[in-house]
Motif scaffolding. Structure first.
Motif, mmCIF file in Angstrom:
data_model
loop_
_atom_site.group_PDB
_atom_site.id
_atom_site.type_symbol
_atom_site.label_atom_id
_atom_site.label_comp_id
_atom_site.label_asym_id
_atom_site.label_seq_id
_atom_site.Cartn_x
_atom_site.Cartn_y
_atom_site.Cartn_z
ATOM 1 N N ILE A 73 14.442 -2.763 14.139
ATOM 2 C CA ILE A 73 14.060 -2.433 12.894
ATOM 3 C C ILE A 73 13.661 -1.199 12.643
ATOM 4 O O ILE A 73 12.911 -0.679 13.356
ATOM 5 C CB ILE A 73 13.065 -3.496 12.386
ATOM 6 N N VAL A 74 14.397 -0.323 11.914
ATOM 7 C CA VAL A 74 14.094 1.133 11.614
ATOM 8 C C VAL A 74 13.415 1.060 10.204
ATOM 9 O O VAL A 74 12.911 2.181 10.042
ATOM 10 C CB VAL A 74 15.396 1.814 11.729
ATOM 11 N N ALA A 75 13.573 0.146 9.325
ATOM 12 C CA ALA A 75 13.051 -0.023 8.051
ATOM 13 C C ALA A 75 12.509 -1.431 7.660
ATOM 14 O O ALA A 75 13.598 -2.150 7.743
ATOM 15 C CB ALA A 75 14.153 0.965 6.946
ATOM 16 N N ASP A 76 11.464 -1.421 7.029
ATOM 17 C CA ASP A 76 10.813 -2.681 6.544
ATOM 18 C C ASP A 76 10.329 -2.517 5.241
ATOM 19 O O ASP A 76 9.297 -1.893 5.114
ATOM 20 C CB ASP A 76 9.928 -3.318 7.701
ATOM 21 N N HIS A 77 10.920 -3.242 4.205
ATOM 22 C CA HIS A 77 10.313 -3.225 2.979
ATOM 23 C C HIS A 77 9.830 -4.668 2.824
ATOM 24 O O HIS A 77 10.602 -5.605 2.447
ATOM 25 C CB HIS A 77 11.351 -2.835 1.906
ATOM 26 N N SER A 78 8.502 -5.045 2.674
ATOM 27 C CA SER A 78 7.993 -6.172 2.627
ATOM 28 C C SER A 78 7.229 -6.195 1.479
ATOM 29 O O SER A 78 6.276 -5.410 1.345
ATOM 30 C CB SER A 78 7.234 -6.910 3.879
ATOM 31 N N SER A 79 7.177 -7.135 0.561
ATOM 32 C CA SER A 79 6.477 -7.449 -0.749
ATOM 33 C C SER A 79 5.663 -8.762 -0.637
ATOM 34 O O SER A 79 5.904 -9.481 0.184
ATOM 35 C CB SER A 79 7.357 -7.215 -1.866
ATOM 36 N N SER B 166 0.882 -1.291 -0.183
ATOM 37 C CA SER B 166 0.106 -0.014 0.176
ATOM 38 C C SER B 166 0.709 1.272 -0.039
ATOM 39 O O SER B 166 0.355 2.349 -0.137
ATOM 40 C CB SER B 166 -0.878 -0.065 1.048
ATOM 41 N N GLY B 167 2.052 1.105 0.177
ATOM 42 C CA GLY B 167 3.054 2.167 0.154
ATOM 43 C C GLY B 167 3.864 2.685 1.133
ATOM 44 O O GLY B 167 3.917 1.252 1.862
ATOM 45 N N ILE B 168 4.202 3.695 1.570
ATOM 46 C CA ILE B 168 5.058 3.965 2.773
ATOM 47 C C ILE B 168 4.299 4.326 3.833
ATOM 48 O O ILE B 168 3.460 5.176 3.625
ATOM 49 C CB ILE B 168 6.081 4.901 2.278
ATOM 50 N N THR B 169 4.614 3.756 5.147
ATOM 51 C CA THR B 169 3.756 4.055 6.410
ATOM 52 C C THR B 169 5.075 4.703 7.217
ATOM 53 O O THR B 169 5.957 3.743 7.379
ATOM 54 C CB THR B 169 3.241 2.746 6.942
ATOM 55 N N TYR B 170 4.802 5.781 7.959
ATOM 56 C CA TYR B 170 6.095 6.096 8.945
ATOM 57 C C TYR B 170 5.271 6.059 10.383
ATOM 58 O O TYR B 170 4.133 6.420 10.333
ATOM 59 C CB TYR B 170 6.262 7.582 8.587
ATOM 60 N N GLY B 171 6.107 5.542 11.077
ATOM 61 C CA GLY B 171 5.682 5.444 12.436
ATOM 62 C C GLY B 171 5.272 4.145 12.985
ATOM 63 O O GLY B 171 4.521 3.421 12.380
ATOM 64 N N TRP B 172 5.643 3.973 14.372
ATOM 65 C CA TRP B 172 5.416 2.799 15.080
ATOM 66 C C TRP B 172 3.842 2.537 14.949
ATOM 67 O O TRP B 172 3.338 1.389 14.695
ATOM 68 C CB TRP B 172 6.123 2.772 16.325
ATOM 69 N N GLN B 173 3.191 3.322 15.678
ATOM 70 C CA GLN B 173 1.786 3.446 15.908
ATOM 71 C C GLN B 173 1.071 2.932 14.562
ATOM 72 O O GLN B 173 -0.020 2.281 14.652
ATOM 73 C CB GLN B 173 1.367 4.500 16.703
#
Length: 131
Positions: free
Chosen positions: A125-131, A52-59
């Motif tokens: 984990i500070v960045a996660d790119h999952s496909s 769905s794109g990029i999400t910023y933030g833990w919450q």
């Protein structure tokens, strides 16, 4: 710039990261998203990239998981397979792997790249790119 860690330290760090990912997998498989999220940096700067794109933030990332996997049945059984884990420095690591989600109705799968960073209280984990 950080120095390359000693071999003994490298082995310990890789073991720590793999243990954290095993704990994540166990939490998911127990239906516990809050404990699954413990491996993620609890910051508004956490970056998650998915279909769905990029999400910023833990919450925000937690809320997306709650929406996408609203029931125990939808969560299924998660399996991680780490294909490559590389320690980039004494405070950063990169993991490439495959995820599989086994459910009654179907099996989903894809790949991930994770950027891990060492903080004073541990690795996250500070960045996660999952496909």
């Amino acid at each position: 710039m950080s120095q390359q860690p000693e071999l003994q330290d490298k082995v310990a760090v890789l073991k720590t990261i793999h243990t954290l990912m095993a704990e994540q997998q166990s939490a998911w498989n127990a239906g516990d998203l809050e404990n699954y999220m413990k491996a993620y940096w609890k910051s508004d700067s956490l970056c998650f990239i998915g279909k769905s794109g990029i999400t910023y933030g833990w919450q925000s990332t937690l809320e997306n998981y709650r929406k996408g996997y609203a029931s125990r049945e939808e969560m299924g059984h998660l399996q991680f397979t780490n294909l490559n884990t590389e320690l980039l420095s004494d405070s950063a690591a990169f993991v490439i792997g495959k995820w599989q989600l086994f459910r009654k109705a179907d099996t989903l799968s894809g790949y991930y790249t994770l950027l891990w960073k060492r903080f004073p209280d541990g690795w996250y984990i500070v960045a996660d790119h999952s496909s």
